[in-house]
Structure formats: C-alpha cells, structure tokens
Design an enzyme around this catalytic site. Structure first.
Site, PDB file in Angstrom:
ATOM      1  N   HIS A  83      -5.776   1.687  -4.444  1.00  0.00           N
ATOM      2  CA  HIS A  83      -4.881   1.193  -3.395  1.00  0.00           C
ATOM      3  C   HIS A  83      -4.453  -0.239  -3.687  1.00  0.00           C
ATOM      4  O   HIS A  83      -5.073  -0.929  -4.521  1.00  0.00           O
ATOM      5  CB  HIS A  83      -5.528   1.300  -2.005  1.00  0.00           C
ATOM      6  CG  HIS A  83      -6.674   0.350  -1.781  1.00  0.00           C
ATOM      7  ND1 HIS A  83      -6.957  -0.197  -0.542  1.00  0.00           N
ATOM      8  CD2 HIS A  83      -7.629  -0.151  -2.621  1.00  0.00           C
ATOM      9  CE1 HIS A  83      -8.025  -0.981  -0.633  1.00  0.00           C
ATOM     10  NE2 HIS A  83      -8.447  -0.961  -1.865  1.00  0.00           N
ATOM     11  N   HIS A 118      -2.560   1.194   6.812  1.00  0.00           N
ATOM     12  CA  HIS A 118      -2.949   1.109   5.398  1.00  0.00           C
ATOM     13  C   HIS A 118      -3.175   2.505   4.840  1.00  0.00           C
ATOM     14  O   HIS A 118      -3.553   3.436   5.568  1.00  0.00           O
ATOM     15  CB  HIS A 118      -4.223   0.270   5.244  1.00  0.00           C
ATOM     16  CG  HIS A 118      -4.577  -0.010   3.814  1.00  0.00           C
ATOM     17  ND1 HIS A 118      -3.802  -0.805   2.998  1.00  0.00           N
ATOM     18  CD2 HIS A 118      -5.619   0.419   3.032  1.00  0.00           C
ATOM     19  CE1 HIS A 118      -4.341  -0.868   1.790  1.00  0.00           C
ATOM     20  NE2 HIS A 118      -5.436  -0.125   1.783  1.00  0.00           N
ATOM     21  N   CYS A 135       0.814  -1.229   0.000  1.00  0.00           N
ATOM     22  CA  CYS A 135       0.000   0.000   0.000  1.00  0.00           C
ATOM     23  C   CYS A 135       0.844   1.276   0.000  1.00  0.00           C
ATOM     24  O   CYS A 135       0.635   2.169  -0.827  1.00  0.00           O
ATOM     25  CB  CYS A 135      -0.969  -0.017   1.178  1.00  0.00           C
ATOM     26  SG  CYS A 135      -0.201   0.080   2.815  1.00  0.00           S
TER      27      CYS A 135
END
Length: 395
Positions: A367, A355, A307
C-alpha cells in the site's frame, strides 16, 4: 383560569439578603475563573509522546480522507469540464448554422426587394433577431414561397435550439465554477492537516523522536504477530480443505468402482479461482514494481501514488478498471470475510473507508501508507484489526 404568580427578582440569597442577577453572575464568573486557574496546566507542560503520536496519526487519517474527497472532486471537475467543452462546441456549430440561415433569409429579402415582391421594410424584418414577431402576420406569410417558408421555419427552429444550448452551457459553467471552488477547498484541507502534523513532529526533541520510533516499532511487531496468526489460520484451513477434497475423491473413486456415477460440482469453481488468480498475479506484479515510490496525495503514477491511485493502477495492469476513490472501489466486486482473503483482494480501512491496500498473502499487503512514506509491504493489522473495514475481491 390562568394562574397569577407574583413576580420576584432573579437572584440568590446570601445571609438572608437577595442579591441582584448581575451580582450573582459576577460571583459565578469569579468562581469559574478560580477553578480554571487551578486546573490550567503550566506554561511548560506539553502533551505526552503518546498523545502526540495519536494526534499525528489522526491528522494523517484526516488528511487521507480529505485526499479521497479531493480525488472525487477532481474526477467530477474533469467530467464537468468535458461537458462544458462539448456544449460550447455545439453552441459554436449551431451559431454558424444560424448565421448561414440568416444569410439565406437575407438573400430572399434582397431578391424580393429587387423584384418589387415586397416592401423594403420586409427585408428589414426578415433580418430581425426575432423573425417570429414578423412572420406571425398572416398577410406576409401568404406572400412567401414554399422554399422561403422552409428557410424561415429552419431559422426559427435553429435559433430556439441555439438559445437552449447557450443556456445549458451557461449553467454548466456555473456548476463547474462551484466544483472548482470545492476542489480548492478540499486541497487546502489536505495541506492544512499535513502542515499541522509536520509542525507537531518538528517540535519533538531527539529523545521524544526515539520514544516515538519505539512506539511505532512496538505497533509494527504486534501487527506482524497478528499477520502471522492469520497466515497460520489460512494454512490450517487450506490443509483441512485439501484433506476433505482428498477424502471426497477417494469416496468418488469407490463409488465409481461400484458402477455409480458421482458429480463433485467443483469444476466451475476451480475455473473461476484460476481466472481470478491469473489476474491477481498481474496486479500484484505491478504493485511490487512500485515499492519504494513516494506517497503523494492525489497521485496516480507512474512516479508516485496515493493509496487508491496505487490499487487502481495495479488492477488496471490486470485489465480491470477500478474507480478512482476508495469510496467507489469498495463497491466494485464481491465483499468477502477476512478469513477468506486471497492475494489480490482489496483491504479497506477505517469507518470512513479512507484507506486501501492490496493483499499479497500471509497477512501482508502492498500500500501507499501516508505522506512522507513510500509504497511498501506491511501487515494489514498495522493499525489493529479494529480499523479493517472490509475486504473486496474486485474481479
């Protein structure tokens, strides 16, 4: 005065008889075992599909947090390795310089011996590993020429500096070894969490997998609805802002007609917005080109990403250098409210900020979700609004 109490044996009374402590413990154990046997699930029982889904999500979350820890440790390892290499190079250069100084001192000693200017043991002492012990003798120092004294001073200074650098290099090597050990530990932690998640999923029946897919679909639909609501709210706010701007322009024009000068003060803000939009467009174009590439923990491209590796690479394409981990990226730029989110902003998730995604508008982001998935567009509400930690405008 201290009170005195008569000691009495520990135990309980059953039908007027005091039982020893051991007997009490045995009775208690029997009772607990009986309760446990009655409460224990049968061998055939298994967690519900909802429990499995939550457990898998938790494991992926833990794995991603461990991935960010791995990324941070790997960055630290690289920096420490550069430091060690630099110190070792410095030590090598200083050692070479020290050897040259030693040779020069040896030449002086040999010349003195040939001319009889000093005794043979003087040459031996000049070549000793610790010349300071020898040159502390005043009578010998008096015999040295000024050039020799300079050479001796240089040798002693260089020897001290080399010893210090060697100690620094040794300490840095120890630190690097410790960090490398931590890197292996964090790597193993990621692998362990992912293996556990895969193991849980592998035990599901076809029917259970179908139910799990239905749960995921339901969550996705809820996230999409939430994203649509945000898009509507932003559209309404933008329309209201445009109407206010038009009204202000009308008022300003009327004022100018009467000969009064008015300043709106929005020129600087517009220029700033335009600059950010241009950079954000480049970051988004890069991110869109990565859609479909696999999530690989620790990866920074070009074939795969995790990420924070994706957001770092996207903004680098726009000329903005972001740190490697989510924990550092969240501190770069300006934090803005969710209601003011714009394309290009970074959206961070969970209390541990493990994240991150790149906002593209209309409640959606690009993402790298998790292991086994691919870079994709998805609602920022994929896990509910409660998991959104913050929004950051990085440039």
């Amino acid at each position: 005065m201290a009170s005195h109490r008569k000691w009495s044996p520990t135990g309980t009374r059953i039908a007027g008889i005091r039982t020893p402590a051991l007997a009490t413990a045995a009775l208690t154990s029997v009772a607990l075992l009986s309760q446990t046997a009655n409460a224990a699930p049968s061998a055939d029982s298994k967690p519900s599909i909802e429990e499995v889904e939550k457990k898998v999500d938790d494991l992926y979350h833990q794995a991603e947090a461990a991935t960010e820890k791995y990324n941070a440790t790997r960055e630290k390892t690289a920096q420490q390795r550069k430091r060690v290499d630099s110190l070792l190079d410095d030590v090598a250069q200083r050692t070479e310089k020290l050897n040259t100084a030693r040779d020069e001192l040896g030449s002086f000693a040999a010349a003195q011996y040939r001319t009889g200017a000093s005794a043979p043991d003087t040459a031996t002492l000049l070549l000793a590993d610790n010349p300071q012990d020898y040159f502390d003798q005043t009578q010998l120092m008096d015999r040295l020429t000024s050039r020799q004294k300079v050479a001796v001073d240089d040798y002693i200074t260089e020897q001290a500096a080399t010893t210090k650098k060697r100690a620094e290099a040794s300490q840095s090597l120890q630190t690097l070894t410790t960090t490398q050990s931590a890197l292996r530990t964090s790597k193993a932690d990621v692998q362990r969490k992912l293996a556990e998640a895969r193991d849980l999923l592998s035990k599901l029946t076809a029917e259970e997998k179908a139910r799990l897919a239905a749960i995921e679909k339901k969550k996705q639909e809820a996230a999409d609805r939430k994203a649509a609501e945000l898009a509507q709210q932003q559209a309404a706010a933008e329309k209201k802002a445009q109407e206010a701007a038009a009204q202000q322009q009308t008022t300003t024009g009327t004022t100018a007609t009467t000969g009064t000068t008015a300043t709106t003060g929005t020129t600087g803000s517009s220029a700033t917005d335009s600059s950010y939009t241009a950079k954000a467009d480049k970051a988004l174009a890069f991110a869109r080109a990565q859609v479909g590439k696999p999530y690989v923990w620790g990866a920074t491209g070009p074939g795969s990403y995790d990420c924070s590796g994706l957001t770092q690479a996207a903004w680098k394409a726009a000329g903005v250098d972001l740190p490697r981990t989510t924990w550092d990226q969240v501190n770069v730029g300006t934090t803005v409210p969710l209601s003011d989110i714009k394309p290009g902003d970074l959206v961070f998730f969970y209390d541990d900020i493990s994240h991150v995604g790149l906002y593209i508008g209309n409640g959606m982001m690009i993402h790298a979700p998790k292991p086994g998935a691919y870079v994709r567009e998805e609602s920022i509400f994929y896990g509910g609004e409660s998991i959104i930690h913050s929004v950051v405008r990085p440039a």
